[in-house]
Design a protein around this motif. Structure first.
Motif, PDB file in Angstrom:
ATOM      1  N   VAL A 120       0.842  -1.196   0.000  1.00 60.36           N
ATOM      2  CA  VAL A 120       0.000   0.000   0.000  1.00 60.36           C
ATOM      3  C   VAL A 120       0.880   1.250   0.000  1.00 60.36           C
ATOM      4  CG1 VAL A 120      -1.674   1.320   1.360  1.00 60.36           C
ATOM      5  CG2 VAL A 120      -1.936  -1.154   1.108  1.00 60.36           C
ATOM      6  N   THR A 141       0.793   3.844  -3.053  1.00 60.66           N
ATOM      7  CA  THR A 141       0.382   5.219  -2.778  1.00 60.66           C
ATOM      8  C   THR A 141       1.470   6.199  -3.208  1.00 60.66           C
ATOM      9  OG1 THR A 141      -0.976   4.446  -0.923  1.00 60.66           O
ATOM     10  CG2 THR A 141      -0.487   6.798  -1.016  1.00 60.66           C
ATOM     11  N   TRP A 150      -9.844   5.379  -3.377  1.00 58.20           N
ATOM     12  CA  TRP A 150     -10.430   4.045  -3.257  1.00 58.20           C
ATOM     13  C   TRP A 150      -9.367   3.103  -2.730  1.00 58.20           C
ATOM     14  CZ3 TRP A 150     -15.355   4.027  -3.202  1.00 58.20           C
ATOM     15  CH2 TRP A 150     -16.084   4.886  -4.018  1.00 58.20           C
ATOM     16  N   LEU A 151      -9.717   2.376  -1.698  1.00 61.78           N
ATOM     17  CA  LEU A 151      -8.851   1.333  -1.142  1.00 61.78           C
ATOM     18  C   LEU A 151      -9.521  -0.014  -1.357  1.00 61.78           C
ATOM     19  CD1 LEU A 151      -7.932   3.002   2.266  1.00 61.78           C
ATOM     20  CD2 LEU A 151      -6.464   2.789   0.247  1.00 61.78           C
ATOM     21  N   ASP A 185      -6.257  -0.799   5.232  1.00 68.92           N
ATOM     22  CA  ASP A 185      -5.047  -0.116   4.768  1.00 68.92           C
ATOM     23  C   ASP A 185      -5.140   1.405   4.895  1.00 68.92           C
ATOM     24  OD1 ASP A 185      -3.897  -2.566   4.053  1.00 68.92           O
ATOM     25  OD2 ASP A 185      -4.811  -2.501   2.057  1.00 68.92           O
ATOM     26  N   PHE A 186      -6.215   1.900   5.519  1.00 63.94           N
ATOM     27  CA  PHE A 186      -6.456   3.339   5.623  1.00 63.94           C
ATOM     28  C   PHE A 186      -5.297   4.081   6.286  1.00 63.94           C
ATOM     29  CE2 PHE A 186      -8.717   6.964   7.747  1.00 63.94           C
ATOM     30  CZ  PHE A 186      -9.169   7.603   6.611  1.00 63.94           C
ATOM     31  N   MET A 242      -2.070   4.094   4.021  1.00 64.58           N
ATOM     32  CA  MET A 242      -2.210   5.036   2.917  1.00 64.58           C
ATOM     33  C   MET A 242      -2.123   6.468   3.434  1.00 64.58           C
ATOM     34  SD  MET A 242      -4.501   7.367   1.516  1.00 64.58           S
ATOM     35  CE  MET A 242      -5.999   6.908   2.372  1.00 64.58           C
ATOM     36  N   THR A 292     -12.763   8.934   1.112  1.00 62.77           N
ATOM     37  CA  THR A 292     -12.069   7.655   0.987  1.00 62.77           C
ATOM     38  C   THR A 292     -13.089   6.553   1.190  1.00 62.77           C
ATOM     39  OG1 THR A 292     -10.068   8.623   1.925  1.00 62.77           O
ATOM     40  CG2 THR A 292     -10.173   6.225   1.856  1.00 62.77           C
ATOM     41  N   GLU A 349     -13.985   2.072   0.299  1.00 59.31           N
ATOM     42  CA  GLU A 349     -13.494   0.745  -0.062  1.00 59.31           C
ATOM     43  C   GLU A 349     -14.235   0.273  -1.303  1.00 59.31           C
ATOM     44  OE1 GLU A 349     -12.759  -2.324   3.053  1.00 59.31           O
ATOM     45  OE2 GLU A 349     -14.277  -3.454   1.928  1.00 59.31           O
ATOM     46  N   LYS A 388      -4.196  -1.950  -4.766  1.00 61.55           N
ATOM     47  CA  LYS A 388      -4.631  -1.673  -3.397  1.00 61.55           C
ATOM     48  C   LYS A 388      -5.151  -0.252  -3.217  1.00 61.55           C
ATOM     49  CE  LYS A 388      -1.092  -4.841  -1.722  1.00 61.55           C
ATOM     50  NZ  LYS A 388      -1.841  -5.967  -1.252  1.00 61.55           N
ATOM     51  N   VAL A 389      -4.713   0.678  -4.082  1.00 58.37           N
ATOM     52  CA  VAL A 389      -5.048   2.101  -3.940  1.00 58.37           C
ATOM     53  C   VAL A 389      -5.306   2.695  -5.321  1.00 58.37           C
ATOM     54  CG1 VAL A 389      -4.232   4.368  -3.129  1.00 58.37           C
ATOM     55  CG2 VAL A 389      -3.455   2.291  -1.981  1.00 58.37           C
TER      56      VAL A 389
END
Length: 116
Positions: free
Chosen positions: A36, A40, A67-68, A73-74, A77, A95, A97, A106-107
């Motif tokens: 991630v 990012t 978008w994740l 993973d917030f 990121m 943000t 999912e 992932k991102v």
């Protein structure tokens, strides 16, 4: 003469569209399979590059949609985002999912910015 400029147009989409004093970027993703953090960092570097080509920079961001693939993973990121974003000029941001284009992504980040 067109008042719309398209950067890196392809058969399906352009990477950026410039019109009316604004630039809209397509969703940017990093290399599939990377962490991630790495994805990012790659996305934000791509955003910097496209904004520069359009004639602006991250200090002019108006909106960001992130978008994740997994909201777990917030924080990871955000650690990269917080080090990158202009703290004096943060954009409006959302943000969420979502299942991304492939399982190794992932991102994905989409931004709109004002021109200088």
């Amino acid at each position: 003469m067109s008042d719309i400029t398209r950067l890196d147009p392809g058969p399906r989409m352009s990477q950026a569209v410039v019109h009316g004093g604004l630039v809209w970027l397509a969703g940017q993703v990093g290399a599939p399979g990377q962490s991630v953090t790495a994805q990012t960092q790659a996305v934000l570097a791509s955003i910097d590059s496209l904004l520069a080509r359009a004639g602006t920079d991250k200090s002019r961001l108006l909106q960001a949609t992130i978008w994740l693939a997994d909201m777990a993973d917030f924080a990871e990121m955000n650690a990269v985002w917080d080090a990158w974003v202009d703290p004096a000029n943060p954009p409006a941001r959302a943000t969420g999912e979502s299942r991304l284009a492939g399982p190794d992504y992932k991102v994905e980040i989409i931004v709109v910015a004002a021109l200088k």
